[in-house]
Design a protein around this motif. Structure first.
Motif: not given
Length: 307
Positions: A55-65, A84-95
């Protein structure tokens, strides 16, 4: 490139000996009891394991969509808007907790061959090899896929293919010279019932198996027929007798395997946040499976019970 979502090592229920199981993404069927829903789409998907989430919230900030938001007050985890998810996986990289993961990646032929050959010693000592599974491993047979089969065969490694059979004949013909055996699903013999339970009728599945049988003298490819026993759906004795009648006289048939329904895939539905439709269905009791095994053996086939 080859789209793979999972590699399972040291398996012993997907063909002879110790085997490495390569799961390819993409399947043309939609079986209501499917235990690997993340295998259905060929595209990479976002997986979420709430128990790992810090629950650190990093993924929320990382998701461009802006496809991720916290769950409602009093509930744990995240809500993911898959539309809404575009499959960029930016959230994965920040998790950092690895609660969010990418399901599926593209492998080159060389990468996958190298991965398979890591287990060569186990194959040699056990009479095992590699089994290609899915999803449906023959759904996308292109030059890379055929090169993979050729490379495995040239390395002296046994090849098994776990298939629905619901693929163009050309896909099977392209790999048939390299395949030692098929694990071939025959779910329901009635055409309309098959369509209702899987999304397609079984005409192509049966025709393809007959064509494999027709080439048995040339290739000697063995077939282990798999009949999943889902109570109230595929488990009637009449369906099993129809299956045996269809297979009678085929030289390629090694045995008929009765696969008991299970709930081991339920967590996978949670992982990709999809509803699980099989909660009310219970696995078949062992005594009933033993009765069905005797029924198959009485028709002249070797039979085995698997889970």
């Amino acid at each position: 490139m080859l789209n793979v979502f999972e590699i399972s090592r040291m398996t012993n229920h997907n063909g002879p000996g110790i085997r490495t199981l390569i799961h390819f993404k993409g399947c043309p069927l939609r079986c209501v009891w499917c235990s690997t829903p993340e295998s259905q789409s060929r595209e990479a998907e976002l997986g979420y394991k709430v128990q790992r989430c810090i629950g650190d919230g990093a993924c929320l900030q990382a998701c461009p969509a802006h496809a991720i938001r916290p769950a409602a007050a009093g509930e744990k985890g995240l809500l993911i808007d898959r539309a809404k998810c575009t499959g960029c996986f930016a959230c994965v990289r920040e998790c950092y907790a690895h609660a969010l993961t990418r399901i599926g990646r593209a492998w080159s032929v060389e990468e996958l061959l190298k991965e398979i050959r890591k287990d060569e010693l186990f194959f040699q000592n056990s009479g095992g090899g590699v089994t290609f599974s899915g999803g449906e491993p023959l759904m996308f047979v292109d030059g890379d896929m055929i090169e993979l089969y050729r490379g495995v065969k040239e390395a002296g490694i046994s090849i098994g293919v776990d298939t629905t059979g619901f693929v163009p004949w050309e896909s099977i013909a392209g790999v048939l010279p390299f395949v030692d055996f098929f694990l071939w699903d025959l779910k329901v013999m009635d055409r309309e019932k098959h369509k209702a339970l899987t999304g397609a009728d079984n005409r192509l599945i049966l025709e393809n198996l007959q064509r494999v049988e027709g080439l048995f003298a040339q290739y000697g490819t063995r077939v282990y027929v798999r009949c999943i026993q889902v109570p109230g759906m595929t488990d009637s004795d009449g369906n099993l007798l129809q299956t045996c009648a269809f297979l009678r006289g085929m030289r390629c048939i090694e045995e008929i395997d009765l696969i008991n329904f299970h709930h081991m895939g339920k967590k996978r539905y949670e992982y990709i946040q999809r509803d699980y439709a099989m909660d009310e269905v219970e696995p078949m009791e062992k005594a009933r499976l033993e009765e069905k095994k005797k029924l198959v053996e009485a028709q002249g086939f070797r039979c085995r019970i698997s889970s």
